[in-house]
Scaffold this motif. Sequence first.
Motif, PDB file in Angstrom:
ATOM      1  N   HIS A   1       0.837  -1.211   0.000  1.00 13.80           N
ATOM      2  CA  HIS A   1       0.000   0.000   0.000  1.00 13.80           C
ATOM      3  C   HIS A   1       0.868   1.255   0.000  1.00 13.80           C
ATOM      4  N   ARG A   2       1.874   1.268   0.867  1.00 15.10           N
ATOM      5  CA  ARG A   2       2.754   2.438   0.964  1.00 15.10           C
ATOM      6  C   ARG A   2       3.473   2.709  -0.356  1.00 15.10           C
ATOM      7  N   LEU A   3       3.885   1.658  -1.037  1.00 11.23           N
ATOM      8  CA  LEU A   3       4.667   1.805  -2.266  1.00 11.23           C
ATOM      9  C   LEU A   3       3.815   2.117  -3.492  1.00 11.23           C
ATOM     10  N   MET A   4       2.602   1.560  -3.578  1.00  6.79           N
ATOM     11  CA  MET A   4       1.895   1.544  -4.852  1.00  6.79           C
ATOM     12  C   MET A   4       0.530   2.208  -4.837  1.00  6.79           C
ATOM     13  N   SER A   5       0.174   2.869  -3.754  1.00  3.07           N
ATOM     14  CA  SER A   5      -1.114   3.552  -3.704  1.00  3.07           C
ATOM     15  C   SER A   5      -1.110   4.785  -4.600  1.00  3.07           C
ATOM     16  N   PHE A   6      -2.181   4.956  -5.359  1.00  2.00           N
ATOM     17  CA  PHE A   6      -2.360   6.173  -6.156  1.00  2.00           C
ATOM     18  C   PHE A   6      -2.609   7.378  -5.263  1.00  2.00           C
ATOM     19  N   HIS A   7      -3.162   7.140  -4.080  1.00  2.00           N
ATOM     20  CA  HIS A   7      -3.618   8.221  -3.212  1.00  2.00           C
ATOM     21  C   HIS A   7      -2.535   8.739  -2.278  1.00  2.00           C
ATOM     22  N   GLU A   8      -1.523   7.913  -1.970  1.00  2.00           N
ATOM     23  CA  GLU A   8      -0.487   8.329  -1.030  1.00  2.00           C
ATOM     24  C   GLU A   8       0.529   9.225  -1.736  1.00  2.00           C
ATOM     25  N   PRO A   9       0.739  10.454  -1.283  1.00  2.00           N
ATOM     26  CA  PRO A   9       1.600  11.391  -2.014  1.00  2.00           C
ATOM     27  C   PRO A   9       3.057  10.973  -2.100  1.00  2.00           C
ATOM     28  N   ASP A  10       3.525  10.125  -1.178  1.00  4.63           N
ATOM     29  CA  ASP A  10       4.923   9.713  -1.182  1.00  4.63           C
ATOM     30  C   ASP A  10       5.139   8.317  -1.761  1.00  4.63           C
TER      31      ASP A  10
ATOM     32  N   PRO B   1      12.223  -2.307  -5.659  1.00  2.00           N
ATOM     33  CA  PRO B   1      12.206  -3.509  -6.512  1.00  2.00           C
ATOM     34  C   PRO B   1      10.834  -4.163  -6.622  1.00  2.00           C
ATOM     35  N   ARG B   2      10.024  -4.070  -5.569  1.00  2.00           N
ATOM     36  CA  ARG B   2       8.689  -4.675  -5.630  1.00  2.00           C
ATOM     37  C   ARG B   2       7.784  -3.908  -6.595  1.00  2.00           C
ATOM     38  N   THR B   3       7.872  -2.586  -6.577  1.00  2.32           N
ATOM     39  CA  THR B   3       7.105  -1.798  -7.540  1.00  2.32           C
ATOM     40  C   THR B   3       7.572  -2.101  -8.952  1.00  2.32           C
ATOM     41  N   PHE B   4       8.861  -2.218  -9.133  1.00  2.00           N
ATOM     42  CA  PHE B   4       9.405  -2.528 -10.451  1.00  2.00           C
ATOM     43  C   PHE B   4       8.919  -3.896 -10.922  1.00  2.00           C
TER      44      PHE B   4
ATOM     45  N   LEU C   1       5.455  -3.505 -12.224  1.00  2.00           N
ATOM     46  CA  LEU C   1       5.489  -2.836 -13.529  1.00  2.00           C
ATOM     47  C   LEU C   1       5.973  -3.779 -14.630  1.00  2.00           C
ATOM     48  N   GLU C   2       6.937  -4.633 -14.324  1.00  2.00           N
ATOM     49  CA  GLU C   2       7.388  -5.622 -15.312  1.00  2.00           C
ATOM     50  C   GLU C   2       6.260  -6.582 -15.673  1.00  2.00           C
ATOM     51  N   THR C   3       5.503  -7.004 -14.684  1.00  2.00           N
ATOM     52  CA  THR C   3       4.363  -7.883 -14.953  1.00  2.00           C
ATOM     53  C   THR C   3       3.306  -7.158 -15.770  1.00  2.00           C
ATOM     54  N   ALA C   4       3.066  -5.884 -15.449  1.00  2.00           N
ATOM     55  CA  ALA C   4       2.102  -5.089 -16.214  1.00  2.00           C
ATOM     56  C   ALA C   4       2.550  -4.951 -17.663  1.00  2.00           C
ATOM     57  N   ALA C   5       3.848  -4.770 -17.879  1.00  2.00           N
ATOM     58  CA  ALA C   5       4.368  -4.664 -19.246  1.00  2.00           C
ATOM     59  C   ALA C   5       4.178  -5.975 -20.004  1.00  2.00           C
ATOM     60  N   GLU C   6       4.424  -7.090 -19.334  1.00  2.00           N
ATOM     61  CA  GLU C   6       4.226  -8.398 -19.967  1.00  2.00           C
ATOM     62  C   GLU C   6       2.761  -8.610 -20.322  1.00  2.00           C
TER      63      GLU C   6
ATOM     64  N   ILE D   1       6.114   4.231 -21.433  1.00  2.00           N
ATOM     65  CA  ILE D   1       6.867   3.891 -20.225  1.00  2.00           C
ATOM     66  C   ILE D   1       8.120   3.091 -20.582  1.00  2.00           C
ATOM     67  N   GLU D   2       9.241   3.531 -20.054  1.00  2.00           N
ATOM     68  CA  GLU D   2      10.500   2.801 -20.190  1.00  2.00           C
ATOM     69  C   GLU D   2      10.882   2.211 -18.837  1.00  2.00           C
ATOM     70  N   LEU D   3      11.123   0.901 -18.803  1.00  2.00           N
ATOM     71  CA  LEU D   3      11.634   0.237 -17.614  1.00  2.00           C
ATOM     72  C   LEU D   3      13.135   0.048 -17.808  1.00  2.00           C
ATOM     73  N   LEU D   4      13.923   0.725 -17.007  1.00  2.00           N
ATOM     74  CA  LEU D   4      15.362   0.838 -17.197  1.00  2.00           C
ATOM     75  C   LEU D   4      16.113   0.032 -16.142  1.00  2.00           C
ATOM     76  N   PRO D   5      17.414  -0.194 -16.347  1.00  2.00           N
ATOM     77  CA  PRO D   5      18.196  -0.904 -15.327  1.00  2.00           C
ATOM     78  C   PRO D   5      18.159  -0.192 -13.983  1.00  2.00           C
ATOM     79  N   GLU D   6      18.503  -0.960 -12.927  1.00  2.00           N
ATOM     80  CA  GLU D   6      18.576  -0.455 -11.551  1.00  2.00           C
ATOM     81  C   GLU D   6      17.238   0.114 -11.067  1.00  2.00           C
ATOM     82  N   HIS D   7      16.155  -0.496 -11.527  1.00  2.00           N
ATOM     83  CA  HIS D   7      14.803  -0.161 -11.079  1.00  2.00           C
ATOM     84  C   HIS D   7      14.433   1.292 -11.351  1.00  2.00           C
ATOM     85  N   MET D   8      14.921   1.790 -12.471  1.00  2.00           N
ATOM     86  CA  MET D   8      14.599   3.145 -12.894  1.00  2.00           C
ATOM     87  C   MET D   8      13.448   3.100 -13.906  1.00  2.00           C
ATOM     88  N   VAL D   9      12.580   4.106 -13.838  1.00  2.00           N
ATOM     89  CA  VAL D   9      11.409   4.184 -14.709  1.00  2.00           C
ATOM     90  C   VAL D   9      11.351   5.574 -15.318  1.00  2.00           C
ATOM     91  N   HIS D  10      11.055   5.625 -16.624  1.00  2.00           N
ATOM     92  CA  HIS D  10      10.945   6.913 -17.306  1.00  2.00           C
ATOM     93  C   HIS D  10       9.653   6.969 -18.096  1.00  2.00           C
TER      94      HIS D  10
END
Length: 302
Positions: free
Chosen positions: A46-55, A74-77, A80-85, A127-136
């Motif tokens: 919830h803390r990592l992936m909530s749309f509503h939590e500002p942080d 890494p869990r959010t990444f 996102l990898e599963t969503a991309a698949e 969306i670009e999923l980049l090395p080291e859990h970076m997202v652009h």
Amino acid sequence: MAVVSDSIRRARPLLGTFVEIEVAAAGRSEMEAAIDAAFDAVAEVHRLMSFHEPDSDVSRLNQDACIRPTRVDPRTFQVLETAAELYRLSGGVFDVTIAPALQAMGLLPRLGGDPVLSRNARFADAIELLPEHMVHFRSAGVTIDLGGIAKGFAVDRAVDALRGLGIASGMVNAGGDLRIFGEPRTVHVRDPRDPNRSICRIDVADDALASTALRFDLFDGVRSGSSAVIDPSTRRPAGSTDGVTVRAPSCMIADALTKVVMISASDAGGLLEHYKASALLIGTGGDVQITSDWHHAVHLAA
């Protein structure tokens, strides 16, 4: 000697719903500790992936990833990898960039002005999923919502926590996303046209179930006539099916596939087979379809 209790059940408000965890077949202190650890795992998602939590990672991505590559947990990444698949394998039917359409419907808050309903902002192009859990994000018009797939992932993480602490049998239920392990159980699925009525019961053992249906007013039971599942090709609610329940090995996949089946109906058969999943569909006329590999476990109400 540890005192053995038949089972313990607890519930907490998380992920925009009530999360219920039940465990059995262990000492009471072990079960209490395992439930606490499972709730901690859900709270972290919830803390990592909530749309509503500002942080949250999701909020930081929506704000910053169009300006610069943004590092996420890494869990959010992983989600996102599963969503991309899923986006790729579903031909774009599953797409987490439909958040602006949900904002326009009032199902997500509008953050900083009116949502941008650009049909060009699709996952593969945006969306670009980049090395080291970076997202652009390639443009400022991209807004994501991990919503249901994150909720399913949280259920899976909770089950991992329970099993990691030696719990042999249990259930985690997060508002329609359900996973059972150990002792088999029977789950009743409500009729999407009448939530006071059960449409079937399903025998579940070491599997996950997820369901989605048309929205109801929680106070007077009136159906809204639209779905919260958005067809990315039209940016409008899916309308060919009243309700879907999917069985899959993980709750994250089961939840995501409910969206695909809600939009694509029987055309989703190949994707279900790929993920070793099964589906029950309730059409707008009340007809029920069940994939052929699941008839033995689904028992329709009389």
